[in-house]
Design an enzyme around this catalytic site. Structure first.
Site, PDB file in Angstrom:
ATOM      1  N   GLY A  29     -27.529 -60.231 -68.585  1.00  0.00           N
ATOM      2  CA  GLY A  29     -26.566 -60.499 -69.642  1.00  0.00           C
ATOM      3  C   GLY A  29     -25.374 -61.229 -69.049  1.00  0.00           C
ATOM      4  CE1 TYR A  30     -25.104 -66.414 -68.166  1.00  0.00           C
ATOM      5  CE2 TYR A  30     -26.610 -65.597 -69.845  1.00  0.00           C
ATOM      6  CZ  TYR A  30     -26.356 -66.416 -68.759  1.00  0.00           C
ATOM      7  OH  TYR A  30     -27.349 -67.211 -68.259  1.00  0.00           O
ATOM      8  CB  ILE A  31     -19.549 -60.644 -67.205  1.00  0.00           C
ATOM      9  CG1 ILE A  31     -20.508 -59.618 -66.626  1.00  0.00           C
ATOM     10  CG2 ILE A  31     -18.127 -60.107 -67.206  1.00  0.00           C
ATOM     11  CD1 ILE A  31     -20.780 -58.470 -67.543  1.00  0.00           C
ATOM     12  CB  SER A  82     -19.926 -61.699 -73.849  1.00  0.00           C
ATOM     13  OG  SER A  82     -20.324 -63.012 -73.964  1.00  0.00           O
ATOM     14  CG  ASN A 144     -31.537 -67.744 -68.349  1.00  0.00           C
ATOM     15  OD1 ASN A 144     -32.461 -67.203 -68.945  1.00  0.00           O
ATOM     16  ND2 ASN A 144     -31.652 -68.232 -67.128  1.00  0.00           N
TER      17      ASN A 144
END
Lengths: 162, 162
Positions: A29-31, A82, A144
């Site tokens: 996942g993306y911070i 996020s 991604n």
């Protein structure tokens, strides 16, 4: 810091399965995710975890900084992702001197299969396996980053058909 | 993962200088900065470097993840900072069982001096040294994040006067 140089394709058949060398289950996942940079957390088989910062606008080459982090940290960071947490199984498939990574998505993107090959320079020219579909290098919908943050769009707009 | 609990004040006199224990020169910038999270790179005396992820909306407590990274990586990341690279000298000043960090800014924010104290719980009540000015805990203009990304505003709006 490393340069990331890759080409990306859709996958149109299961022909790659007989050549699989190894596989691992990724959760990522993306911070943070901005147009020219991203900060990603990924766990591998629930046993290792890595933080990756990518910076740059080029579709093929970006600066990449990678750091191992504790799995417990990664799990906590993923809870604060996020966008969505992407789950996929990554298969390593050697082909004519290059290693292809075939990502079979689960969860939100179930049904999507993408193959990537990493090259050492932009002029490398890996042989293309017969199971590849349409090339999607530079198609931001298949990054991604977009898959993690624009899933509502993707669910309806993306196709795995070559 | 650690909780960060701190109070922050302006500094109205040089009274702290006689009690300084150690100092170090910090250079820091943000790789990513969003309203509830930030990814920061910092070098310490040009010899150590650290990546810090902070997540959460509370002014006093935020989740904090810190990782040591190579100084060369940090320098490269700082060149890609979003906003400005902040330079400051941080002095550690013990006072009645708590350690205060007094940050004397250089560069864009020269003239600004801020003191912070880290607490182990929100109910800790550190004694306030006489050289403190107005408390600015929770005043977003004095957050590292705002100082790095909203400097045009700060240059005109911030004051070190108590």
């Amino acid at each position: 810091m490393a340069k990331e140089i890759e080409r990306k394709f859709l996958v149109r058949s299961d022909g790659w399965r007989s050549a699989v060398e190894t596989k691992s289950v990724l959760r990522q996942g993306y911070i943070a995710s901005m147009d020219d940079r991203s900060v990603r957390v990924r766990t591998l088989d629930g046993k290792k975890a890595r933080l990756t910062i990518k910076i740059g606008r080029s579709a093929i080459t970006r600066d990449e900084f990678e750091y191992d982090i504790p799995v417990a940290d990664a799990e906590e960071l993923l809870q604060n992702a996020s966008g969505i947490v992407i789950e996929k199984t990554r298969y390593r498939v050697p082909h004519e001197g290059f290693v292809w990574e075939v990502d079979v998505f689960a969860g939100e993107h179930r049904g999507l299969v993408i193959a990537e090959v990493e090259m050492s320079s932009e002029t490398d020219s890996p042989g293309l396996p017969s199971w590849l579909g349409r090339e999607v290098t530079g198609d931001v919908r298949y990054s991604n980053q977009a898959l993690a943050t624009e899933y509502e769009h993707d669910r309806h707009g993306l196709s795995n058909t070559a």
